[in-house]
Design a protein around this motif. Structure first.
Motif, PDB file in Angstrom:
ATOM      1  N   GLN A  31      50.462  40.676  44.851  1.00  0.00           N
ATOM      2  CA  GLN A  31      49.015  40.427  44.898  1.00  0.00           C
ATOM      3  C   GLN A  31      48.750  38.992  45.344  1.00  0.00           C
ATOM      4  OE1 GLN A  31      46.729  41.243  41.366  1.00  0.00           O
ATOM      5  NE2 GLN A  31      47.490  43.341  41.192  1.00  0.00           N
ATOM      6  N   GLY A  32      49.464  38.060  44.732  1.00  0.00           N
ATOM      7  CA  GLY A  32      49.298  36.653  45.087  1.00  0.00           C
ATOM      8  C   GLY A  32      49.656  36.390  46.536  1.00  0.00           C
ATOM      9  N   ARG A  35      46.885  37.678  48.808  1.00  0.00           N
ATOM     10  CA  ARG A  35      45.750  36.756  48.754  1.00  0.00           C
ATOM     11  C   ARG A  35      46.036  35.496  49.576  1.00  0.00           C
ATOM     12  NH1 ARG A  35      44.181  34.372  42.990  1.00  0.00           N
ATOM     13  NH2 ARG A  35      45.543  32.698  43.644  1.00  0.00           N
ATOM     14  N   THR A  58      43.274  32.017  38.625  1.00  0.00           N
ATOM     15  CA  THR A  58      43.375  33.447  38.354  1.00  0.00           C
ATOM     16  C   THR A  58      42.997  33.667  36.890  1.00  0.00           C
ATOM     17  OG1 THR A  58      45.116  33.676  40.002  1.00  0.00           O
ATOM     18  CG2 THR A  58      44.888  35.459  38.394  1.00  0.00           C
ATOM     19  N   VAL A  61      44.597  39.595  35.790  1.00  0.00           N
ATOM     20  CA  VAL A  61      45.411  40.394  36.698  1.00  0.00           C
ATOM     21  C   VAL A  61      45.777  41.677  35.976  1.00  0.00           C
ATOM     22  CG1 VAL A  61      47.606  40.512  37.934  1.00  0.00           C
ATOM     23  CG2 VAL A  61      46.392  38.360  37.825  1.00  0.00           C
ATOM     24  N   GLN A  88      32.920  33.496  41.413  1.00  0.00           N
ATOM     25  CA  GLN A  88      34.107  34.318  41.169  1.00  0.00           C
ATOM     26  C   GLN A  88      34.255  35.425  42.205  1.00  0.00           C
ATOM     27  OE1 GLN A  88      34.376  35.708  37.126  1.00  0.00           O
ATOM     28  NE2 GLN A  88      33.904  33.691  36.292  1.00  0.00           N
ATOM     29  N   GLN A  90      36.517  39.185  42.741  1.00  0.00           N
ATOM     30  CA  GLN A  90      37.431  40.198  42.208  1.00  0.00           C
ATOM     31  C   GLN A  90      37.942  41.059  43.358  1.00  0.00           C
ATOM     32  OE1 GLN A  90      37.083  41.759  38.281  1.00  0.00           O
ATOM     33  NE2 GLN A  90      37.098  43.830  39.074  1.00  0.00           N
ATOM     34  N   GLN A 111      42.500  41.812  40.561  1.00  0.00           N
ATOM     35  CA  GLN A 111      42.668  40.394  40.284  1.00  0.00           C
ATOM     36  C   GLN A 111      41.305  39.724  40.344  1.00  0.00           C
ATOM     37  OE1 GLN A 111      44.585  36.960  42.881  1.00  0.00           O
ATOM     38  NE2 GLN A 111      46.152  38.354  42.149  1.00  0.00           N
ATOM     39  N   ARG A 112      41.017  38.898  39.350  1.00  0.00           N
ATOM     40  CA  ARG A 112      39.758  38.149  39.316  1.00  0.00           C
ATOM     41  C   ARG A 112      40.096  36.662  39.359  1.00  0.00           C
ATOM     42  NH1 ARG A 112      34.922  39.966  38.445  1.00  0.00           N
ATOM     43  NH2 ARG A 112      33.258  38.474  38.101  1.00  0.00           N
ATOM     44  N   ILE A 113      39.429  35.955  40.275  1.00  0.00           N
ATOM     45  CA  ILE A 113      39.663  34.523  40.378  1.00  0.00           C
ATOM     46  C   ILE A 113      38.342  33.766  40.274  1.00  0.00           C
ATOM     47  CG2 ILE A 113      41.729  34.804  41.797  1.00  0.00           C
ATOM     48  CD1 ILE A 113      40.027  33.824  44.183  1.00  0.00           C
TER      49      ILE A 113
END
Length: 164
Positions: A31-32, A35, A58, A61, A88, A90, A111-113
Motif C-alpha cells: 500500500q505504501g 502511494r 498514516t 491501515v 485527510q 482515504q 488507508q487513511r492519511i
C-alpha cells in the motif's frame, strides 16, 4: 467503477513466511509503495513539499484477506481515492493475482492519511496540497468524486476533516 492507479509486483521469497504464503505485513508495505509511486508519477511537486515541512501521517491501515498468494505470483495493487476532506485522504486498495488474462481478488485494503505541516514538535493539520487534489481526481469513487465535483463548482461546499 472509477479508474485506479496501479503498480505491478512479483512476489519474492523474502515476502513469504515459513509456510510459504505471503506474510501479512507485506500487503501494508505494498500500500505504501503504491502511494509513493503515485506521488512520484502524478504529483511530483508534493514529493518536493515533503522535503520541506509537509508531512503525510498514516492514521489507519487495514486489510482483509480472501486468498493466499505465494512466491512468484504476479500481483496488481490498485489504488482508488475513497474520501477526500480538507486535511485527510482515504484510499482503497484492491490486490489481484494476475494469471494470464485471469484476475483474482486476493485482498482489499484501506488507508487513511492526514496532511500536516510544521516542525516535528509542533505539527498542525494542513490542507491537502492542490497538486495532490488534482492528481487524485481521476481516481475518485463515490463520495470522494462528489466532494471533488462540489469543491470545483464556484461557491461549492467544502468538507472539513475530523479534528486530529
Amino acid at each position: 467503477m472509477s479508474a485506479y492507479y496501479e503498480i505491478r509486483h512479483t512476489v519474492g521469497f523474502e515476502e513469504t513466511n515459513l509456510v510459504g504464503n505471503v506474510y501479512y505485513v507485506n500487503y501494508l508495505r505494498w500500500q505504501g509503495r503504491c502511494r509513493e509511486m503515485f506521488l512520484k508519477d502524478k504529483a511530483p511537486g508534493v514529493l518536493a513539499e515533503l522535503q520541506g515541512d509537509l508531512k503525510l501521517f498514516t492514521l489507519k491501515v487495514e486489510c482483509d484477506f480472501f486468498a493466499e498468494i505465494t512466491s512468484f505470483d504476479e500481483l496488481s495493487v490498485r489504488m482508488r481515492l475513497e474520501e477526500l476532506t480538507q486535511t485527510q485522504i482515504q484510499f482503497s486498495f484492491d490486490y489481484l493475482r494476475i494469471d494470464g488474462e485471469q484476475e483474482n481478488l486476493v485482498a482489499r485494503g484501506r488507508q487513511r492519511i492526514a496532511c500536516m505541516r510544521g516542525p516535528n514538535t509542533a505539527t498542525v493539520p494542513a490542507r491537502v496540497p492542490e497538486e495532490l487534489r488534482l492528481a487524485l481526481a481521476p481516481y475518485a469513487e463515490g463520495q470522494a468524486a462528489r466532494a471533488l465535483a462540489a469543491a470545483a463548482a464556484p461557491g461549492g461546499p467544502v468538507r472539513t476533516g475530523r479534528a486530529l
